[in-house]
Design an enzyme around this catalytic site. Structure first.
Site, PDB file in Angstrom:
ATOM      1  N   ARG A   1       0.812  -1.220   0.000  1.00 39.83           N
ATOM      2  CA  ARG A   1       0.000   0.000   0.000  1.00 39.83           C
ATOM      3  C   ARG A   1       0.842   1.266   0.000  1.00 39.83           C
ATOM      4  O   ARG A   1       0.548   2.215  -0.730  1.00 39.83           O
ATOM      5  CB  ARG A   1      -0.958  -0.012   1.201  1.00 39.83           C
ATOM      6  CG  ARG A   1      -1.840   1.233   1.324  1.00 39.83           C
ATOM      7  CD  ARG A   1      -2.473   1.673   0.021  1.00 39.83           C
ATOM      8  NE  ARG A   1      -3.171   0.610  -0.675  1.00 39.83           N
ATOM      9  CZ  ARG A   1      -3.495   0.660  -1.957  1.00 39.83           C
ATOM     10  NH1 ARG A   1      -3.161   1.709  -2.695  1.00 39.83           N
ATOM     11  NH2 ARG A   1      -4.141  -0.346  -2.522  1.00 39.83           N
TER      12      ARG A   1
ATOM     13  N   LYS B   1       2.279  24.305  -3.912  1.00 37.33           N
ATOM     14  CA  LYS B   1       0.984  23.733  -3.529  1.00 37.33           C
ATOM     15  C   LYS B   1       1.072  22.209  -3.642  1.00 37.33           C
ATOM     16  O   LYS B   1       0.477  21.584  -4.527  1.00 37.33           O
ATOM     17  CB  LYS B   1      -0.127  24.294  -4.417  1.00 37.33           C
ATOM     18  CG  LYS B   1      -0.294  25.802  -4.268  1.00 37.33           C
ATOM     19  CD  LYS B   1      -1.316  26.361  -5.258  1.00 37.33           C
ATOM     20  CE  LYS B   1      -1.424  27.880  -5.136  1.00 37.33           C
ATOM     21  NZ  LYS B   1      -2.352  28.467  -6.109  1.00 37.33           N
TER      22      LYS B   1
ATOM     23  N   LYS C   1       5.901  38.450  -3.249  1.00 31.78           N
ATOM     24  CA  LYS C   1       4.510  38.438  -3.673  1.00 31.78           C
ATOM     25  C   LYS C   1       3.776  39.662  -3.134  1.00 31.78           C
ATOM     26  O   LYS C   1       4.361  40.516  -2.456  1.00 31.78           O
ATOM     27  CB  LYS C   1       3.845  37.135  -3.239  1.00 31.78           C
ATOM     28  CG  LYS C   1       4.582  35.888  -3.752  1.00 31.78           C
ATOM     29  CD  LYS C   1       3.754  34.644  -3.665  1.00 31.78           C
ATOM     30  CE  LYS C   1       2.749  34.582  -4.797  1.00 31.78           C
ATOM     31  NZ  LYS C   1       2.005  33.287  -4.801  1.00 31.78           N
TER      32      LYS C   1
ATOM     33  N   GLU D   1       6.284  39.601  -7.992  1.00 33.61           N
ATOM     34  CA  GLU D   1       4.939  39.504  -8.554  1.00 33.61           C
ATOM     35  C   GLU D   1       4.410  40.904  -8.831  1.00 33.61           C
ATOM     36  O   GLU D   1       4.554  41.806  -7.997  1.00 33.61           O
ATOM     37  CB  GLU D   1       4.035  38.774  -7.556  1.00 33.61           C
ATOM     38  CG  GLU D   1       2.600  38.599  -7.998  1.00 33.61           C
ATOM     39  CD  GLU D   1       1.773  37.895  -6.929  1.00 33.61           C
ATOM     40  OE1 GLU D   1       1.773  36.648  -6.923  1.00 33.61           O
ATOM     41  OE2 GLU D   1       1.161  38.586  -6.095  1.00 33.61           O
TER      42      GLU D   1
ATOM     43  N   ASP E   1       0.640  38.384 -12.314  1.00 35.43           N
ATOM     44  CA  ASP E   1      -0.393  37.737 -11.500  1.00 35.43           C
ATOM     45  C   ASP E   1      -1.793  38.039 -12.020  1.00 35.43           C
ATOM     46  O   ASP E   1      -2.223  39.198 -12.033  1.00 35.43           O
ATOM     47  CB  ASP E   1      -0.266  38.209 -10.051  1.00 35.43           C
ATOM     48  CG  ASP E   1      -1.293  37.557  -9.135  1.00 35.43           C
ATOM     49  OD1 ASP E   1      -1.501  36.337  -9.255  1.00 35.43           O
ATOM     50  OD2 ASP E   1      -1.883  38.269  -8.309  1.00 35.43           O
TER      51      ASP E   1
END
Length: 282
Positions: free
Chosen positions: A99, A134, A166, A199, A221
């Site tokens: 598994r 992410k 950012k 950004e 962005d």
């Protein structure tokens, strides 16, 4: 700082700790300790194979005596019914490893398959697909490796190997110029050789960045494809360019045709379906 191999070892330790506990009592109660057997990894849907090398680590972590014979390697285009590899050794070990090995391989193969779809959409263009941060906690190194296997390009691995300024950094720093300057000063003061990306949210932001200097890449962005084309022309090759935000497989080509160097896509890792496969005795 831990290496990639260290992090993979940590992941496997955690995976077996949460799965195995004080023992696989089903296997221990039904399979004699001296039983030997063979299993094979069967592909159940078309895609890009990834995780074969990690599968060997999983098998050998359970029992180093397991013999693995590989037919298909990472990056192979696989079809339903293909056999990726066989493994021979103690049956108990094969069952215990099953598994954890499948969880990793299915996830990595799903990421590689998705990445290939995105990069194929950009055929004929210089634009490269990038991953993001992410990722699944604990599996970042493997998911980013799967992106490379699928033909994509890794963005920064984490917060440590690149400076990415950012919108929140800019707002908290008191403006785009201040944020860029502080990043450059920080690198000099701490002897850090890090690329700096910023950004931007408008064409005016781009003008301000270019006037100030001190960055290696500008990220557009949530620009539309039309605005992206204007932005690329404005940058005019002075630094690398990247598009991010609101980009899907359906509009990816438009952004690539706008001329950006990179397109970052969180969907490569945050919403991927695992590639179906099984590990069966034969």
């Amino acid at each position: 700082m831990k290496t990639k191999d260290d992090l993979i070892e940590d992941l496997l330790n955690l995976a077996f700790a949460e799965d195995l506990g004080d023992g696989d009592h089903t296997t221990l109660s039904t399979i004699p300790a001296d039983a030997m057997g063979r299993s094979r990894l069967i592909i159940k849907e078309d895609g890009i194979l990834a995780g074969v090398d990690v599968a060997e680590k999983v098998l050998h972590k359970v029992d180093p005596s397991i013999k693995m014979t590989v037919m298909l390697h990472d990056g192979a285009e696989v079809k339903k019914g293909d056999i990726a590899f066989t493994a021979e050794g103690p049956v108990r070990a094969l069952l215990i490893a099953e598994r954890t090995m499948l969880n990793i391989m299915q996830r990595m193969s799903g990421v590689a398959t998705m990445t290939r779809r995105y990069q194929d959409e950009l055929k004929g263009l210089h634009t490269r697909v990038l991953d993001t941060r992410k990722t699944t906690p604990g599996m970042r190194m493997l998911e980013k490796e799967a992106v490379k296997i699928g033909g994509g390009t890794n963005h920064r691995i984490g917060l440590f190997d690149m400076i990415l300024i950012k919108d929140n950094h800019i707002d908290f720093a008191g403006g785009i110029e201040k944020a860029i300057q502080r990043a450059n000063d920080y690198c000099k003061e701490n002897c850090k050789d890090l690329k700096i990306e910023v950004e931007v949210r408008s064409l005016d932001d781009i003008r301000r960045v270019l006037a100030h200097g001190g960055v290696d890449r500008i990220m557009f962005d949530n620009f539309t494809p039309a605005l992206t084309k204007e932005a690329v022309a404005l940058v005019d090759g002075k630094v690398e360019t990247e598009s991010s935000g609101g980009i899907t497989l359906e509009n990816l080509r438009e952004y690539g045709e706008a001329g950006v160097d990179f397109i970052s896509v969180g969907a490569l890792t945050h919403s991927v379906k695992g590639l179906d496969m099984s590990f069966k005795a034969y």
